[in-house]
Every structure is written in structure tokens, then in C-alpha cells.
Design an enzyme around this catalytic site. Structure first.
Site, PDB file in Angstrom:
ATOM      1  N   GLY A 189       0.830  -1.326  -0.072  1.00 48.92           N
ATOM      2  CA  GLY A 189       0.035   0.194   0.016  1.00 48.92           C
ATOM      3  C   GLY A 189       0.885   1.317  -0.080  1.00 48.92           C
ATOM      4  O   GLY A 189       1.009   1.775   1.043  1.00 48.92           O
ATOM      5  N   HIS A 231      -8.429  -2.848   1.971  1.00 47.87           N
ATOM      6  CA  HIS A 231      -9.057  -2.962   3.114  1.00 47.87           C
ATOM      7  C   HIS A 231     -10.293  -3.808   3.385  1.00 47.87           C
ATOM      8  O   HIS A 231     -11.084  -4.245   4.341  1.00 47.87           O
ATOM      9  CB  HIS A 231      -9.283  -1.611   3.896  1.00 47.87           C
ATOM     10  CG  HIS A 231      -8.166  -1.060   4.465  1.00 47.87           C
ATOM     11  ND1 HIS A 231      -6.743  -1.408   4.039  1.00 47.87           N
ATOM     12  CD2 HIS A 231      -7.797   0.076   4.960  1.00 47.87           C
ATOM     13  CE1 HIS A 231      -5.889  -0.570   4.489  1.00 47.87           C
ATOM     14  NE2 HIS A 231      -6.451   0.287   5.274  1.00 47.87           N
TER      15      HIS A 231
HETATM   16  N1  SAH Z   1       0.266   3.477   3.115  1.00 45.22           N
HETATM   17  C1  SAH Z   1      -0.476   4.793   2.352  1.00 45.22           C
HETATM   18  C2  SAH Z   1      -1.858   4.526   1.850  1.00 45.22           C
HETATM   19  C3  SAH Z   1      -2.316   3.290   1.223  1.00 45.22           C
HETATM   20  S1  SAH Z   1      -3.936   3.263   0.598  1.00 45.22           S
HETATM   21  C4  SAH Z   1      -0.048   6.035   2.632  1.00 45.22           C
HETATM   22  O1  SAH Z   1       0.668   6.310   3.723  1.00 45.22           O
HETATM   23  O2  SAH Z   1      -0.776   7.057   2.378  1.00 45.22           O
HETATM   24  C5  SAH Z   1      -3.930   1.563   0.021  1.00 45.22           C
HETATM   25  C6  SAH Z   1      -3.229   1.095  -1.179  1.00 45.22           C
HETATM   26  O3  SAH Z   1      -3.122  -0.145  -1.466  1.00 45.22           O
HETATM   27  C7  SAH Z   1      -3.831   1.727  -2.588  1.00 45.22           C
HETATM   28  O4  SAH Z   1      -2.583   2.899  -3.129  1.00 45.22           O
HETATM   29  C8  SAH Z   1      -4.064   0.654  -3.386  1.00 45.22           C
HETATM   30  O5  SAH Z   1      -3.636   0.752  -4.799  1.00 45.22           O
HETATM   31  C9  SAH Z   1      -3.139  -0.506  -2.839  1.00 45.22           C
HETATM   32  N2  SAH Z   1      -3.854  -1.759  -3.302  1.00 45.22           N
HETATM   33  C10 SAH Z   1      -4.762  -2.208  -2.787  1.00 45.22           C
HETATM   34  N3  SAH Z   1      -5.001  -3.469  -3.061  1.00 45.22           N
HETATM   35  C11 SAH Z   1      -3.851  -3.900  -3.736  1.00 45.22           C
HETATM   36  C12 SAH Z   1      -3.114  -5.247  -4.262  1.00 45.22           C
HETATM   37  N4  SAH Z   1      -4.297  -6.221  -4.475  1.00 45.22           N
HETATM   38  N5  SAH Z   1      -2.174  -5.039  -4.725  1.00 45.22           N
HETATM   39  C13 SAH Z   1      -1.246  -3.967  -4.539  1.00 45.22           C
HETATM   40  N6  SAH Z   1      -1.735  -2.875  -4.158  1.00 45.22           N
HETATM   41  C14 SAH Z   1      -3.059  -2.824  -3.518  1.00 45.22           C
HETATM   42 MG    MG Z   2      -4.055   3.101   6.043  1.00 41.94          MG
END
Ligand code: SAH
Ligand code: MG
Length: 208
Positions: free
Chosen positions: A44, A142
Site C-alpha cells: 500500500g 481493506h
Molecule cells: N500507505 C499509504 C496508503 C495506502 S492506501 C499512505 O501512507 O498514504 C492503499 C493502497 O493499497 C492503494 O494505493 C491501493 O492501490 C493499494 N492496493 C490495494 N489492493 C492492492 C493489491 N491487491 N495489490 C497492490 N496494491 C493494492
Molecule cells: Mg491506512
């Protein structure tokens, strides 16, 4: 935490309150002391906010942070959902693309030698990943399926003595979705992890 990087992390776009970001940074510093040599990985990346908190720790400990994301956004980031940011849609393709902003953020933070973007779907990468991790941060999709799958595929790669951090853990359903809390409970109930700290919705666990 390095003052310049802390300011960069706080200014970056994303979903990480300053106190939780600092706790994340401190946990990664701790993980590097506990496990020699091994890299960090986060699931993420989004626009690179948590990657700066973790990247600062990696830089100081001479480690690499793998920052994994398909950069297409989670279900909750898509149009019509609560966490959608319309300017992150690529007008050419019509789908979300956070990779350009992620790259700019990491470049401007001076972390390109420390933070390695892994662009792909978490289960695709997780199915063939074999490297032990000093620190794993789960902050990807999530929904129930993505969260449990990330736990199933990735938690086994945390080295003995290493740390697992999970974001958006809400014991009270009124505060947010269940799946991150459920995988936190699974980690504790597995007997392989015990809690080290809690800051806001961030939980840091240590692998026995
Ligand atoms: N850690 C970040 C927020 C993450 S938001 C911060 O500090 O702001 C969640 C992220 O998970 C999104 O960018 C989304 O593209 C990614 N994500 C969701 N499902 C995923 C998957 N199956 N494989 C890779 N990335 C995924
Ligand atoms: Mg988060």
C-alpha cells in the site's frame, strides 16, 4: 526522525496521521536493530507518504524498503467511494494511477536509492516472494478478501524477531471497517506474534 524527511512525510498526500507515521518510523528503526541485514516491505504505497516514514528508517539503517502497490487504488479509492481523489485518475486511460505522484514524492525526498517501487498486484508478487523481512507493513486493500489474503501471503515472511505493523485497526466497528482488525486478531491468535505497541489505528507486533 530526520527533520527534513519528517516535514516531507507530513506534506505528502495520503492516509497517515503524523503520530502514527512517527510510530511507524520508530518501529522500523527498532526492527532494523532486531534483525540484521533484512529489508522492509510495505503493501500500500499510494502517493508515498508512509514510504517516507519507513524510508527514513531504512536509510538510517542502510536497508531497502520495497514499496508494493498496483497503483490502481483500492476499492474504497474508486469513483463513488468514500476515499476517492478525482485528480488521481489518468485522463488518458480513465483508471487511477498513483505511480507518477509516488515517484515524484520519493524523488523529492531524496529516497530513490532506498525506496524500491514494486508495481504489481499483491497476491501476484506475494506468491513468489521468498526474502525474509525485518519489517512488514500491511496497508493495502481493506476489504475482507484483500486484507486476509495479504496476511496469509506475507506474514510468513517476517523474520524471527522482526516486526509486523498493520494500519487501520479499529476494535470498535463504529470507527471503521473490520478486516484490518480481523487480521490483527488472527496474528495474535496464531501465537506467532505478540503486540508491541498501539498508536491510533496502528498496531505493531513482534514475531516470536
Ligand atoms: N500507505 C499509504 C496508503 C495506502 S492506501 C499512505 O501512507 O498514504 C492503499 C493502497 O493499497 C492503494 O494505493 C491501493 O492501490 C493499494 N492496493 C490495494 N489492493 C492492492 C493489491 N491487491 N495489490 C497492490 N496494491 C493494492
Ligand atoms: Mg491506512
Amino acid at each position: 526522525m530526520d527533520t527534513r524527511l519528517r516535514a516531507a512525510a507530513e506534506a505528502a498526500r495520503g492516509f497517515m496521521p503524523p503520530d502514527e507515521g512517527l510510530a511507524l518510523h520508530d518501529a522500523a528503526v527498532d526492527a532494523a536493530r532486531r534483525v540484521a541485514g533484512a529489508p522492509f516491505l510495505e503493501i500500500g504505497a499510494y502517493c508515498g507518504k508512509s514510504a517516507i516514514y519507513l524510508g527514513a528508517a531504512a536509510l538510517a539503517a542502510d536497508r531497502v524498503l520495497f514499496s508494493l502497490d498496483h497503483h490502481r487504488g483500492s476499492e474504497e479509492n474508486q469513483a463513488g467511494w468514500e476515499w476517492h481523489e478525482p485528480d488521481l485518475v489518468d485522463p488518458e486511460t480513465g483508471v487511477m494511477d498513483t505511480l507518477p505522484l509516488f515517484r515524484r514524492t520519493i524523488f523529492e525526498a531524496g529516497l530513490e536509492s532506498t525506496v524500491v517501487a514494486v508495481v504489481g498486484d499483491s497476491p501476484t508478487v506475494g506468491a513468489i516472494w521468498t526474502t525474509q523481512l525485518a519489517f512488514l507493513f500491511i496497508d493495502g486493500g481493506h476489504g475482507a478478501e484483500p486484507a486476509h489474503r495479504d496476511y496469509d501471503l506475507w506474514s510468513a515472511h517476517v523474520a524471527s524477531g522482526g516486526l509486523l505493523a498493520i494500519h487501520d485497526v479499529f476494535p470498535d466497528p463504529a470507527d471503521g471497517g473490520r478486516p484490518p482488525y480481523e487480521i490483527y486478531c488472527r496474528a495474535i491468535e496464531s501465537g506467532r506474534f505478540s503486540q508491541r505497541s498501539a498508536t491510533g489505528s496502528l498496531r505493531v507486533l513482534v514475531r516470536s
